[in-house]
Scaffold this active site. Structure first.
Site, mmCIF file in Angstrom:
data_model
loop_
_atom_site.group_PDB
_atom_site.id
_atom_site.type_symbol
_atom_site.label_atom_id
_atom_site.label_comp_id
_atom_site.label_asym_id
_atom_site.label_seq_id
_atom_site.Cartn_x
_atom_site.Cartn_y
_atom_site.Cartn_z
ATOM 1 N N LYS A 80 0.847 -1.188 0.000
ATOM 2 C CA LYS A 80 0.000 0.000 0.000
ATOM 3 C C LYS A 80 0.881 1.237 0.000
ATOM 4 O O LYS A 80 1.981 1.213 0.558
ATOM 5 C CB LYS A 80 -0.860 0.012 1.273
ATOM 6 N N GLY A 180 -27.218 0.694 2.304
ATOM 7 C CA GLY A 180 -26.350 1.440 1.386
ATOM 8 C C GLY A 180 -26.608 1.034 -0.046
ATOM 9 O O GLY A 180 -26.400 -0.121 -0.424
ATOM 10 N N GLY A 182 -25.206 2.498 -2.894
ATOM 11 C CA GLY A 182 -24.238 3.216 -3.716
ATOM 12 C C GLY A 182 -23.813 2.369 -4.904
ATOM 13 O O GLY A 182 -24.564 1.522 -5.393
ATOM 14 N N VAL A 184 -21.838 -0.135 -5.256
ATOM 15 C CA VAL A 184 -21.878 -1.591 -5.068
ATOM 16 C C VAL A 184 -23.263 -2.039 -4.588
ATOM 17 O O VAL A 184 -23.859 -2.959 -5.160
ATOM 18 C CB VAL A 184 -20.800 -2.058 -4.064
ATOM 19 N N TYR A 186 -26.314 -0.878 -4.752
ATOM 20 C CA TYR A 186 -27.458 -0.884 -5.665
ATOM 21 C C TYR A 186 -27.367 -2.063 -6.638
ATOM 22 O O TYR A 186 -28.366 -2.735 -6.927
ATOM 23 C CB TYR A 186 -27.574 0.438 -6.442
#
Ligand code: NAD
Length: 356
Positions: A80, A180, A182, A184, A186
């Protein structure tokens, strides 16, 4: 902080401090483990309160990527980058190109991607200096927005979870609460609806709720009421730490399976779910579709092949649940075991064939 103590405790390979005054670059690249392949992980840009916070974030997230890639069956390690700075004010071409040169200097041990605070355009700037970057513009061979693939993986993971907890992966007539709606959430809700599930949904965005009511025939509830719905499956697709002291006793579902990262506020919340017989789909395994999609770019992106690999999350979840059952451990621990076992096995294989 005791940096070397931390590296030793969790067996990190390398930390790179990137500094370029002219470009305004202050960044940390953490490489946790490259046993399975090059360390892949996004580049986060954030206004950290202190340098220690930035270093710890890079280290913690890099180690998380090792586990996620290993459990997903990818030939990738964990890494990362964090860039210290304000994504709204401190971005420049020079900054990302300077970072790109640092990434290039690692010769492929680390591959970067978008993350919180960075965009496709930033990846394109990095791409001017190195090919060890994914999530670039479509023109450079990108797999595009990863959310649809994340959603497909989550849906297949929900099916596998239903098979184990409810006796069948047929979702027709099953009640599912989706928190949620959003990018993903939906798409997950749409898959569920197509499979015949009855949806109870919540969001703080009125437009998303209206769409779900009209297009998916969903029942809408207030954000605070989603936890106590009498459903078969609860799918957290909004925020982290939603399984916490306040919510855990209100759950009336048999499965928790959704896309959100870090769903368990603390590991012991996973122990409580286990004791109460609620099957928990470990977040970093069920939501690996986006990573699997990005990883496919490394072989020259092919949407069909990527989709096939994402569908494999179904079998991975079944394997993981079998480990949890035979070892009598909570599923979040089984996920770690699955990842650690794969790394350990391949470490052995690689050391066997080293030429002296
Ligand atoms: P998003 O921002 O598109 O969607 C989040 C949705 O949650 C929004 O519609 C928002 O209004 C809603 N929301 C926010 N607070 C809420 C609350 N208190 N109650 C109900 N709804 C609330 O994000 P996304 O890309 O769909 O990601 C959703 C989750 O999945 C995140 O936790 C993310 O880290 C994780 N995830 C996403 C991907 C990906 O490919 N996008 C991959 C892995 C994990």
């Amino acid at each position: 902080m005791d940096l070397f103590g931390y590296l030793e405790k969790y067996d990190y390979e390398q930390v790179v401090f990137c500094h370029d005054e002219a470009a305004g670059l202050r960044a940390i690249i953490a490489i946790h483990d490259t046993t399975l392949g090059p360390a892949l992980g996004g580049c986060r840009m954030w206004t950290y309160a202190s340098e220690d916070d930035a270093i710890l974030d890079a280290l913690r997230l890099a180690r998380g990527m090792t586990y996620k890639a290993a459990a997903a069956g990818l030939n990738l390690g964990g890494g990362k980058t964090v860039v210290i700075g304000d994504p709204k004010k401190d971005k420049s071409e020079a900054l990302f190109r300077a970072l790109g040169r640092y990434i290039q200097s690692l010769g492929g041990r680390y591959i970067t991607a978008e993350d919180v605070g960075t965009t496709v355009q930033d990846m394109d700037l990095i791409h001017m200096e190195t090919r060890f970057v994914t999530g670039v513009s479509n023109a450079y061979g990108s797999g595009g927005n990863p959310s649809p693939m994340t959603a497909l993986g989550v849906f297949r993971g929900i099916q596998a979870s239903a098979k184990v907890a409810l006796g069948s992966d047929d979702l027709a007539g099953r009640r599912v609460a989706v928190q949620g709606l959003g990018s993903v959430g939906y798409a997950v809700a749409r898959y569920l609806r197509e499979a015949g599930a009855q949806l109870v949904v919540t969001d703080i965005n009125e437009d998303a709720l209206r769409r779900a009511r009209e297009e998916l025939g969903a029942t809408v509830v207030a954000p605070g009421d989603i936890f106590s719905q009498d459903v078969d499956i609860f799918a957290p697709c909004a925020l982290g730490a939603v399984i916490n002291d306040d919510t855990i006793d209100r759950l009336r579902c048999k499965v928790v399976a959704g896309s959100a990262n870090n769903q368990l506020a603390e590991d012991w919340h996973g122990d409580i779910l286990h004791q109460r017989g609620i099957l928990y789909a470990p977040d970093y395994v069920i939501n690996a579709g986006g990573l699997i999609n990005v990883a496919d770019e490394l072989e020259g992106y092919n949407a069909e092949r990527a989709k096939g690999k994402v569908e494999g999350i179904y079998q991975i979840m079944l394997d993981l649940y079998r480990i949890a059952e035979t070892q009598r451990i909570p599923t979040y621990q089984a996920a770690d075991h699955l990842a650690e076992a794969r790394i350990a096995k391949l470490k052995q294989v690689r050391s066997t064939y080293v030429q002296h």
